[in-house]
Design a protein around this motif. Structure first.
Motif, PDB file in Angstrom:
ATOM      1  N   PRO A 129      42.147  24.063  34.460  1.00  0.00           N
ATOM      2  CA  PRO A 129      41.685  23.315  35.636  1.00  0.00           C
ATOM      3  C   PRO A 129      41.086  24.274  36.663  1.00  0.00           C
ATOM      4  O   PRO A 129      41.260  25.496  36.570  1.00  0.00           O
ATOM      5  N   VAL A 130      40.392  23.698  37.642  1.00  0.00           N
ATOM      6  CA  VAL A 130      39.843  24.491  38.753  1.00  0.00           C
ATOM      7  C   VAL A 130      41.000  24.815  39.703  1.00  0.00           C
ATOM      8  O   VAL A 130      41.575  23.924  40.318  1.00  0.00           O
ATOM      9  N   LEU A 131      41.354  26.106  39.808  1.00  0.00           N
ATOM     10  CA  LEU A 131      42.574  26.494  40.531  1.00  0.00           C
ATOM     11  C   LEU A 131      42.322  27.539  41.622  1.00  0.00           C
ATOM     12  O   LEU A 131      43.250  28.161  42.119  1.00  0.00           O
ATOM     13  N   GLY A 132      41.057  27.776  41.969  1.00  0.00           N
ATOM     14  CA  GLY A 132      40.768  28.758  43.022  1.00  0.00           C
ATOM     15  C   GLY A 132      41.193  30.159  42.622  1.00  0.00           C
ATOM     16  O   GLY A 132      40.896  30.624  41.524  1.00  0.00           O
ATOM     17  N   SER A 133      41.948  30.833  43.511  1.00  0.00           N
ATOM     18  CA  SER A 133      42.345  32.227  43.237  1.00  0.00           C
ATOM     19  C   SER A 133      43.261  32.357  42.020  1.00  0.00           C
ATOM     20  O   SER A 133      43.389  33.431  41.444  1.00  0.00           O
ATOM     21  N   LEU A 134      43.920  31.239  41.631  1.00  0.00           N
ATOM     22  CA  LEU A 134      44.789  31.268  40.464  1.00  0.00           C
ATOM     23  C   LEU A 134      43.984  31.454  39.170  1.00  0.00           C
ATOM     24  O   LEU A 134      44.527  31.856  38.149  1.00  0.00           O
ATOM     25  N   ASN A 135      42.689  31.137  39.214  1.00  0.00           N
ATOM     26  CA  ASN A 135      41.781  31.555  38.136  1.00  0.00           C
ATOM     27  C   ASN A 135      41.372  32.987  38.478  1.00  0.00           C
ATOM     28  O   ASN A 135      40.461  33.209  39.267  1.00  0.00           O
ATOM     29  N   SER A 136      42.048  33.983  37.910  1.00  0.00           N
ATOM     30  CA  SER A 136      41.883  35.352  38.418  1.00  0.00           C
ATOM     31  C   SER A 136      40.448  35.877  38.302  1.00  0.00           C
ATOM     32  O   SER A 136      40.026  36.718  39.084  1.00  0.00           O
ATOM     33  N   GLY A 137      39.681  35.367  37.341  1.00  0.00           N
ATOM     34  CA  GLY A 137      38.274  35.783  37.245  1.00  0.00           C
ATOM     35  C   GLY A 137      37.497  35.457  38.514  1.00  0.00           C
ATOM     36  O   GLY A 137      36.552  36.159  38.885  1.00  0.00           O
ATOM     37  N   MET A 138      37.939  34.388  39.199  1.00  0.00           N
ATOM     38  CA  MET A 138      37.273  34.000  40.447  1.00  0.00           C
ATOM     39  C   MET A 138      37.518  35.030  41.547  1.00  0.00           C
ATOM     40  O   MET A 138      36.708  35.172  42.469  1.00  0.00           O
ATOM     41  N   GLN A 139      38.649  35.732  41.466  1.00  0.00           N
ATOM     42  CA  GLN A 139      38.901  36.811  42.431  1.00  0.00           C
ATOM     43  C   GLN A 139      37.873  37.932  42.245  1.00  0.00           C
ATOM     44  O   GLN A 139      37.402  38.528  43.209  1.00  0.00           O
ATOM     45  N   LEU A 140      37.538  38.206  40.979  1.00  0.00           N
ATOM     46  CA  LEU A 140      36.537  39.240  40.684  1.00  0.00           C
ATOM     47  C   LEU A 140      35.155  38.823  41.186  1.00  0.00           C
ATOM     48  O   LEU A 140      34.406  39.628  41.736  1.00  0.00           O
ATOM     49  N   TYR A 141      34.828  37.552  40.943  1.00  0.00           N
ATOM     50  CA  TYR A 141      33.535  37.021  41.394  1.00  0.00           C
ATOM     51  C   TYR A 141      33.439  37.128  42.916  1.00  0.00           C
ATOM     52  O   TYR A 141      32.419  37.546  43.468  1.00  0.00           O
ATOM     53  N   ARG A 142      34.531  36.811  43.594  1.00  0.00           N
ATOM     54  CA  ARG A 142      34.572  36.879  45.056  1.00  0.00           C
ATOM     55  C   ARG A 142      34.392  38.316  45.545  1.00  0.00           C
ATOM     56  O   ARG A 142      33.641  38.568  46.493  1.00  0.00           O
ATOM     57  N   LEU A 143      35.091  39.238  44.888  1.00  0.00           N
ATOM     58  CA  LEU A 143      34.999  40.642  45.297  1.00  0.00           C
ATOM     59  C   LEU A 143      33.557  41.140  45.176  1.00  0.00           C
ATOM     60  O   LEU A 143      33.042  41.831  46.058  1.00  0.00           O
ATOM     61  N   LYS A 144      32.898  40.764  44.082  1.00  0.00           N
ATOM     62  CA  LYS A 144      31.511  41.200  43.869  1.00  0.00           C
ATOM     63  C   LYS A 144      30.598  40.652  44.969  1.00  0.00           C
ATOM     64  O   LYS A 144      29.708  41.359  45.465  1.00  0.00           O
ATOM     65  N   GLN A 145      30.831  39.373  45.362  1.00  0.00           N
ATOM     66  CA  GLN A 145      29.974  38.739  46.374  1.00  0.00           C
ATOM     67  C   GLN A 145      30.263  39.251  47.784  1.00  0.00           C
ATOM     68  O   GLN A 145      29.351  39.501  48.559  1.00  0.00           O
ATOM     69  N   GLU A 146      31.563  39.402  48.094  1.00  0.00           N
ATOM     70  CA  GLU A 146      31.941  39.702  49.485  1.00  0.00           C
ATOM     71  C   GLU A 146      32.068  41.190  49.768  1.00  0.00           C
ATOM     72  O   GLU A 146      31.898  41.621  50.910  1.00  0.00           O
ATOM     73  N   ARG A 147      32.400  41.989  48.738  1.00  0.00           N
ATOM     74  CA  ARG A 147      32.608  43.430  48.960  1.00  0.00           C
ATOM     75  C   ARG A 147      31.921  44.233  47.850  1.00  0.00           C
ATOM     76  O   ARG A 147      32.577  44.890  47.026  1.00  0.00           O
ATOM     77  N   PRO A 148      30.583  44.162  47.824  1.00  0.00           N
ATOM     78  CA  PRO A 148      29.837  44.824  46.747  1.00  0.00           C
ATOM     79  C   PRO A 148      30.081  46.332  46.669  1.00  0.00           C
ATOM     80  O   PRO A 148      30.019  46.920  45.591  1.00  0.00           O
ATOM     81  N   ASP A 149      30.432  46.948  47.810  1.00  0.00           N
ATOM     82  CA  ASP A 149      30.710  48.392  47.805  1.00  0.00           C
ATOM     83  C   ASP A 149      31.968  48.705  46.991  1.00  0.00           C
ATOM     84  O   ASP A 149      31.997  49.655  46.201  1.00  0.00           O
ATOM     85  N   VAL A 150      33.007  47.871  47.188  1.00  0.00           N
ATOM     86  CA  VAL A 150      34.258  48.062  46.425  1.00  0.00           C
ATOM     87  C   VAL A 150      33.993  47.784  44.947  1.00  0.00           C
ATOM     88  O   VAL A 150      34.438  48.530  44.070  1.00  0.00           O
ATOM     89  N   PHE A 151      33.224  46.724  44.683  1.00  0.00           N
ATOM     90  CA  PHE A 151      32.913  46.360  43.292  1.00  0.00           C
ATOM     91  C   PHE A 151      32.184  47.516  42.595  1.00  0.00           C
ATOM     92  O   PHE A 151      32.479  47.847  41.445  1.00  0.00           O
ATOM     93  N   ALA A 152      31.245  48.129  43.326  1.00  0.00           N
ATOM     94  CA  ALA A 152      30.455  49.224  42.733  1.00  0.00           C
ATOM     95  C   ALA A 152      31.324  50.441  42.426  1.00  0.00           C
ATOM     96  O   ALA A 152      31.120  51.130  41.415  1.00  0.00           O
ATOM     97  N   SER A 153      32.330  50.722  43.271  1.00  0.00           N
ATOM     98  CA  SER A 153      33.149  51.922  43.046  1.00  0.00           C
ATOM     99  C   SER A 153      34.339  51.669  42.115  1.00  0.00           C
ATOM    100  O   SER A 153      35.114  52.565  41.818  1.00  0.00           O
ATOM    101  N   MET A 154      34.459  50.418  41.635  1.00  0.00           N
ATOM    102  CA  MET A 154      35.554  50.069  40.734  1.00  0.00           C
ATOM    103  C   MET A 154      35.238  50.519  39.311  1.00  0.00           C
ATOM    104  O   MET A 154      34.150  50.275  38.803  1.00  0.00           O
TER     105      MET A 154
END
Length: 447
Positions: A129-154
């Protein structure tokens, strides 16, 4: 005197962090429980104190290695899911360990599902089901969109069990029990990563998949011992049952959530089932398990508080109440909507609460029983000790044998059993699980 061969298991829940030593007969010969004070992330939301957790692993192991009468053969981990640790090239975390209950931004969620086929179609593919942050892949998608600098250094995003394994092995890996559990990362229709993972540049941030029964050498000092990959706790808890029983069964694992697992249901999830909180988990062998969820443990906690406050009785009293089949029950409904003044006493109110929960459980479990030859249901966790709940479940499933299963620490034992051949020369014991059968005479049916 010969030293006792043991496996060390770190079992990390949201509240309790446990350490166990199991001998070759899977008896617990040492255990310890710790609790850490939560910290907050940059938004002020509560989250796990990752540094405390990391230090406790090393401190505990130093203590274990000082024990003269044991020999550590292997170490493995089971932890709660839907939580990611983002590490850089040196293995250091780049962010707090965000809580999976953290609110997910609505515009970002809409943007994602619109781009990848809509919520209904995507949920069927990801078996969640659609579960927001409980779908952990969505946390990754969010990080890429909101904090591209952190995503790049990961360098890698590791689920929590694999981060803990990495601390001791120095090898970053992904594990199918974490990747395949309501993460939105896995496409159950193709049995591979979902196409968005590649298109968004997420795939290279995920460490190589490693089988859950594989082990790695340790970099932490000590003797010659193996490190497991770590497992998602829900999948780990199922392992003792999978190795002990081969006839079709359902396991209802009860806690805050009551999850009904059916490892013998191979039909794909439908949109209707997803709408009713069904999803797929993965066994440690990489096989989908159809499951349904009910927030019954949480509901029980809230309503017991309401009953004890209203009738001025201690909440602990309800742990050991006997089942009274003569108490009249109202038609099933939502107990939170009931007026407590309608009940003659707290015992009647509590029986009604358990009946309402058991009927919801009947529906939830029924979603994954459908179309299978299941003849036995095993209940473990908190509700398995509740004789009122167990009797009512037996009453509601007259065609199926209902058992309360008791086993010391199923999740931790599952993590040990997953790598059994790599550390244990003895064959698997056949008395891992104690069962108590519940049968109800039909004249006690309240309807």
């Amino acid at each position: 005197m010969a030293r006792v061969p043991v496996i060390v298991i770190f079992d990390v829940g949201k509240t309790n962090k446990k350490l166990f030593l199991f001998d070759e007969q899977y008896r617990i010969i040492f255990e310890r429980t710790a609790r850490f004070t939560e910290t907050t992330d940059e938004d002020g939301d509560p989250c796990e104190n990752l540094e405390s957790l990391r230090l406790s692993v090393f401190d505990s192991l130093r203590e274990v290695f000082k024990m003269k009468d044991i020999e550590v053969k292997a170490i493995n981990f089971s932890t709660y899911g839907a939580s990611l640790v983002y590490i850089n090239e040196d293995g250091n975390p780049l962010t707090p360990l965000y809580n999976y209950l953290k609110t997910y931004p609505e515009p970002l969620k809409q943007q994602f599902y619109k781009k990848y086929g809509g919520e209904a179609a995507f949920s069927v593919q990801s078996a969640s089901p659609v579960l927001g942050s409980l779908n952990s892949g969505m946390q990754l998608y969010r990080l890429k969109q909101e904090r591209p600098d952190v995503f790049a250094s990961m360098k890698y995003a590791l689920h929590l069990p694999q981060y803990m394994s990495y601390l001791l092995s120095g090898t970053a890996c992904s594990d199918i029990t974490s990747i395949g559990c309501h993460t939105n990362l896995w496409d159950f229709t193709t049995n591979s990563y979902h196409r968005w993972v590649k298109e968004e540049g997420i795939l290279e941030k995920l460490a190589p998949l490693m089988p859950s029964n594989e082990v790695m050498p340790a970099v932490f000092p000590g003797n010659n011992y193996h490190i497991g990959t770590g497992l998602h706790d829900s999948s780990a808890a199922l392992i003792p049952y999978l190795v002990s029983f081969h006839e079709p069964f359902i396991l209802i694992s009860t806690g805050t959530w009551c999850i009904s697992f059916n490892p013998f249901n191979e039909s794909p999830l439908t949109a209707e089932e997803l709408e009713q909180d069904c999803l797929c988990y993965m066994t440690f062998q990489g096989k989908p398990i159809k499951a349904s969820r009910l927030f019954a443990g949480y509901e029980h906690e809230q309503q017991v508080k309401r009953i004890s406050d209203h009738f001025k009785q201690p909440a602990l009293r309800y742990r050991n109440l006997d089942y009274d089949p003569t108490i009249p029950l109202k038609p099933a409904g939502n107990f939170a909507d009931r007026q407590l003044v309608d009940f003659p006493d707290d015992v009647a109110a509590y029986h009604q609460l358990m009946f309402d929960i058991a009927v919801q459980q009947q529906h939830s479990t029924g979603l994954v029983v459908k179309g299978t030859k299941v003849r036995r249901i095993f209940v473990d966790g908190g509700f398995s000790k509740n004789v009122i709940y167990m009797n009512m479940l037996a009453m509601l499933f007259p065609e199926i044998e209902i058992y309360a299963a008791s086993m010391a620490q199923a999740t931790a034992m599952g993590a040990a059993l997953a790598i059994h051949p790599t550390w244990n020369k003895k064959s698997l014991p056949n008395d891992l699980i104690e069962l108590k059968y519940y049968a109800v005479k039909q004249e006690h049916l309240p309807f």
